[in-house]
Scaffold this active site. Sequence first.
Site, short mmCIF file in Angstrom:
data_model
loop_
_atom_site.label_atom_id
_atom_site.label_comp_id
_atom_site.label_asym_id
_atom_site.label_seq_id
_atom_site.Cartn_x
_atom_site.Cartn_y
_atom_site.Cartn_z
N LYS A 114 4.63 -30.38 24.67
CA LYS A 114 3.35 -29.85 24.90
C LYS A 114 3.24 -28.42 26.27
CE LYS A 114 0.05 -33.69 23.70
NZ LYS A 114 -0.91 -35.02 24.31
N LYS A 197 2.99 -33.34 12.05
CA LYS A 197 1.65 -34.22 11.94
C LYS A 197 0.98 -33.38 12.91
CE LYS A 197 1.73 -35.32 16.70
NZ LYS A 197 0.98 -35.93 17.52
N LYS A 200 -4.68 -32.25 16.64
CA LYS A 200 -5.29 -31.74 17.50
C LYS A 200 -5.28 -30.78 17.57
CE LYS A 200 -6.78 -35.53 21.05
NZ LYS A 200 -7.33 -36.32 20.96
P1 ADP Z 1 -3.55 -36.29 19.20
O1 ADP Z 1 -1.49 -36.86 18.88
O2 ADP Z 1 -4.04 -35.78 18.42
O3 ADP Z 1 -2.90 -35.65 20.69
P2 ADP Z 1 -3.65 -39.10 21.00
O4 ADP Z 1 -2.49 -38.44 21.37
O5 ADP Z 1 -4.62 -39.57 21.42
O6 ADP Z 1 -4.14 -37.89 19.55
O7 ADP Z 1 -3.58 -40.28 20.01
C1 ADP Z 1 -4.04 -40.69 20.04
C2 ADP Z 1 -3.03 -42.26 18.87
O8 ADP Z 1 -3.30 -41.54 17.31
C3 ADP Z 1 -2.04 -42.43 18.97
O9 ADP Z 1 -1.92 -43.82 18.94
C4 ADP Z 1 -1.08 -41.43 17.86
O10 ADP Z 1 -0.02 -42.34 18.08
C5 ADP Z 1 -1.43 -41.41 16.91
N1 ADP Z 1 -1.43 -40.12 16.67
C6 ADP Z 1 -2.08 -39.13 16.61
N2 ADP Z 1 -1.60 -38.22 15.60
C7 ADP Z 1 -1.31 -38.94 14.91
C8 ADP Z 1 -0.51 -38.70 13.46
N3 ADP Z 1 0.13 -37.24 13.02
N4 ADP Z 1 -0.30 -39.82 12.77
C9 ADP Z 1 -0.15 -40.71 12.56
N5 ADP Z 1 -0.71 -41.36 14.11
C10 ADP Z 1 -1.87 -40.55 14.79
#
Ligand code: ADP
Length: 330
Positions: A114, A197, A200
Site C-alpha cells: 500500500k 486479488k 477496491k
Molecule cells: P480490501 O482488501 O478490499 O481493502 P478490507 O481490507 O476491508 O477490504 O477486507 C475485508 C475482508 O475481506 C478481509 O477479511 C479481507 O481478507 C477480505 N478480502 C478482501 N479482498 C479479498 C479477496 N479478493 N478475496 C478474499 N477475501 C478478500
Amino acid sequence: KDRPRVLSGIQPTSGSFHLGNYLGAVRQWVDLQKENDAFYMVVDLHAITVEQDPATLRQNTRISAAQLLGAGLEPEHCTLFVQSHVPEHAQLGWVMNCLTGFGEASRMTQFKDKSAKQGAAGTSVGLFTYPILQVADILLYQADAVPVGEDQRQHVELTRDLAERFNTRYSPTFTVPKPYILKETAKIQDLQDPAIKMSKSASSAKGLVSLLDEPKASAKKFKSAVTDTGTVVSYDEQEKAGVSNLLRIHSALSGQSIEQLVAHFEGKMYGALKTELADLFSEWVTPFQERTRSFLDDPAELDRVLALGAGKAREVASETLATVYDRIGF
Ligand code: ADP
Ligand code: NA
C-alpha cells in the site's frame, strides 16, 4: 466465556463491498454467528489511515453496516458495532504499539504494497501501525478465531506473537487467536487480471464486482471476464487462473463442488460458465440489495442496532482493558 469467541472487521472505505469481501470474509461471519459468541465491526478507525471526506465516511460506515445486515448478520445472534464507538480499541492499540518492534512492523507485506502505491508523501504513520491496531481489535475480545481472507493471515500471525509476548512479559492475559480462512474463497481474483486479488484499491472497474452495483452491470463483468485461449473448462490455478477463479466463485454461490462443475460443463465452452455465473450472482445479489436498502431506509433502526452492539462490545472490551492496564502498572 461459554462459547468460542469470533472477531472480525471490514473497512467502510468505498461504501459498497466487493465480491472478494463477501466470499472471503462476510459469508463466514454469517455462518459462524450462531454457534459462536461473534463480534463484527465496521473499522472506521482503520479507514482514516488514508484521507477521508467526513460526510462520505459517515455515510459509508452506515452503508457498510446495512450491507452486513443485508448479508445475513442478525443482531440477536451477534454483536455488530462501529469501531470508533468503542474507545478501548485506540487505547489498547497504543499499548500494543509499545510492545511491537519497529522491524517486526516493517515486515508487514500489506503495508509495503500500500505504501509503495501511495508514495512516501501520501503514506501516514497510521497506515504503518494499522496492523497493530488490528491486533488490539482482536485481543480486546479474547477472540479464539478470526474469519478473514488470505491477505490478513500475516496480521493474525502478528496478533498471536504479540498476545504471547504480553502473556509472557506480564502474566497470562490474552487468548491466542487462530485465523479462520477457507481455502476455496480465501483469495477471489480480479475478473480482468486473474493474477491479482480483487480489491477496491488495485482492481479496475471491470475487474471488481461491487455488491451494490446494478446486477446487470455485474452480469456484464462476469460475461467479459478474462480467461485464456483454451476451450475446456477445467481447474488449474496456474495455467487457467481466470477459469479457476470463475469456478471457485460458482462453487461458492451454487454449493456445487469444483468436480461437479467440471463434469457439468464438459463439452461446453467458457461462455456457458460465464453466463451461468452471471445468473447465479444476480439471483443472490438482488435480494441482498433489497435487504440492505431496507436497513438504509430505516435510519432509526440502524442506529438502535449499532448502539446496542457498541454497548455489548464495550462490556467485553472495557474488562480486558482494565486487566491490561492493571498488569502494566497503570
Ligand atoms: P480490501 O482488501 O478490499 O481493502 P478490507 O481490507 O476491508 O477490504 O477486507 C475485508 C475482508 O475481506 C478481509 O477479511 C479481507 O481478507 C477480505 N478480502 C478482501 N479482498 C479479498 C479477496 N479478493 N478475496 C478474499 N477475501 C478478500
Ligand atoms: Na453468536
